[in-house]
Scaffold this motif. Structure first.
Motif, mmCIF file in Angstrom:
data_model
loop_
_atom_site.group_PDB
_atom_site.id
_atom_site.type_symbol
_atom_site.label_atom_id
_atom_site.label_comp_id
_atom_site.label_asym_id
_atom_site.label_seq_id
_atom_site.Cartn_x
_atom_site.Cartn_y
_atom_site.Cartn_z
ATOM 1 N N LYS A 194 0.823 -1.208 0.000
ATOM 2 C CA LYS A 194 0.000 0.000 0.000
ATOM 3 C C LYS A 194 0.856 1.257 0.000
ATOM 4 N N LEU A 195 1.855 1.236 -0.903
ATOM 5 C CA LEU A 195 2.769 2.360 -1.156
ATOM 6 C C LEU A 195 3.693 2.644 0.034
ATOM 7 N N GLY A 196 3.881 1.639 0.893
ATOM 8 C CA GLY A 196 4.717 1.843 2.076
ATOM 9 C C GLY A 196 6.086 1.209 2.014
ATOM 10 N N ALA A 197 6.350 0.414 0.987
ATOM 11 C CA ALA A 197 7.643 -0.269 0.889
ATOM 12 C C ALA A 197 8.225 -0.076 -0.508
ATOM 13 N N TYR A 198 9.508 0.269 -0.587
ATOM 14 C CA TYR A 198 10.185 0.543 -1.844
ATOM 15 C C TYR A 198 11.357 -0.428 -2.009
ATOM 16 N N CYS B 267 27.028 -7.813 -12.408
ATOM 17 C CA CYS B 267 26.889 -7.414 -11.011
ATOM 18 C C CYS B 267 25.452 -6.960 -10.753
ATOM 19 N N ALA B 268 24.953 -7.174 -9.539
ATOM 20 C CA ALA B 268 23.592 -6.776 -9.203
ATOM 21 C C ALA B 268 23.496 -6.414 -7.732
ATOM 22 N N ALA B 269 22.508 -5.594 -7.408
ATOM 23 C CA ALA B 269 22.288 -5.186 -6.020
ATOM 24 C C ALA B 269 20.811 -4.871 -5.822
ATOM 25 N N THR B 270 20.325 -5.012 -4.593
ATOM 26 C CA THR B 270 18.948 -4.670 -4.269
ATOM 27 C C THR B 270 18.894 -4.098 -2.855
ATOM 28 N N TYR B 271 17.929 -3.202 -2.640
ATOM 29 C CA TYR B 271 17.745 -2.587 -1.317
ATOM 30 C C TYR B 271 16.263 -2.303 -1.112
ATOM 31 N N THR B 272 15.771 -2.550 0.111
ATOM 32 C CA THR B 272 14.366 -2.321 0.451
ATOM 33 C C THR B 272 14.269 -1.271 1.552
ATOM 34 N N HIS B 273 13.393 -0.309 1.344
ATOM 35 C CA HIS B 273 13.152 0.737 2.342
ATOM 36 C C HIS B 273 11.665 0.749 2.701
ATOM 37 N N GLY B 274 11.382 0.643 3.978
ATOM 38 C CA GLY B 274 9.998 0.638 4.439
ATOM 39 C C GLY B 274 9.398 -0.762 4.410
ATOM 40 N N GLY B 275 8.254 -0.919 5.076
ATOM 41 C CA GLY B 275 7.579 -2.204 5.059
ATOM 42 C C GLY B 275 8.196 -3.235 5.990
ATOM 43 N N LYS B 276 7.799 -4.496 5.795
ATOM 44 C CA LYS B 276 8.201 -5.581 6.691
ATOM 45 C C LYS B 276 9.680 -5.936 6.590
#
Length: 276
Positions: A184-188, A202-211
């Protein structure tokens, strides 16, 4: 660039970080194409997967592209696993040239039957609807559109009509990037990918917000030689994973790898043999 499913928006980068990591357990997989209307039988044997001794419970999966010689409907999966559970997936693209229909069932409970429709009749646009025939209000709808180097998409359920999941990705030359907005637009969730050469990615990922806020991972893929590749990644939980995939001969592949938790000082390892 062709449109993709919403869940595949980040796939270019996510595959470097997720695919072909055999971090735990021992598996033997086979896939055999038969002469019976193109039917394919796949099996997966989990070795040493028991507390009380060595056992080899197996999972058997049939693919019948032309059951009884008829091509109107394809049985994409008819599966029996070690727990006695069943799964069947059927599809047809003969109803309309731009429409694919799918039906999935556990062959036990009608309430768990799901229907899926994918429409690609408009250039660069893909529409998808997943629902339950017994409960039509329980649905998931998505749309993705490709425009040049960009792909944008949205996905919603009955509960998220006013706050759907959103996604965008861009692919230009050796660079790839994607951003998914969920919960609901709370996690990026952001993914990045760079193809340094035909042998190094090469690859990378990052999560901001949410569970899972704060979760990240960095990984790389390297081709040591023809038929042999190495993958490695580190994550926010201070774990290090690595995997080696080697094609012993055509159709015979081995994947070996492990995971080390530097924080806890424990490790796991696994091996997978695949014959096709």
């Amino acid at each position: 660039m062709a449109p993709v499913k919403f869940d595949d928006i980040s796939k270019t980068a996510a595959s470097v970080l997720s695919d072909d990591y055999q971090e735990k357990g021992f598996q033997f997989k086979t896939k055999q194409k038969t002469s019976w209307d193109g039917a394919v039988l796949s099996s997966q044997v989990d070795l040493f997967d028991a507390k009380d001794g060595v056992q080899t419970p197996a999972k058997l999966t049939w693919k019948l592209p032309a059951p009884l010689g008829k091509t109107f409907v394809s049985i994409d999966k008819l599966e029996f696993d070690k727990a006695g559970k069943m799964k069947m997936e059927c599809s047809s693209d003969k109803v309309h040239k731009d429409l694919k229909l799918e039906l999935k069932s556990d062959l036990v409970d009608l309430a768990k039957v799901t229907a899926h429709c994918t429409y690609t009749g408009v250039k660069d646009l893909q529409l998808k609807l997943d629902t339950s025939p017994m409960n039509p209000n329980k649905f998931t709808a998505e749309a993705t559109y490709a425009y040049g180097i960009y792909t944008v998409g949205a996905k919603c359920t009955a509960d998220t009509l006013t706050a759907p999941d959103l996604g965008v990705r861009v692919l230009t030359g050796p660079y790839f990037g994607s951003l998914l907005v969920k919960e609901k637009l709370g996690a990026y969730s952001a993914h990045g990918f760079y193809k340094a050469s035909d042998k190094l990615k090469c690859a990378a990922t990052y999560t901001h917000g949410g569970k899972t806020s704060g979760n990240f991972s960095l990984g790389l893929f390297y081709e040591l030689m023809k038929g042999t590749t190495v993958k490695a990644k580190v994550a926010q939980d201070q774990s290090i994973s690595c995997s080696v995939k080697h094609e012993i001969s055509k159709g015979f592949t081995m994947i070996g790898g492990g995971k080390y938790d530097t924080k806890k000082g424990v490790y796991t390892y696994g091996l997978q043999l695949s014959v096709e």
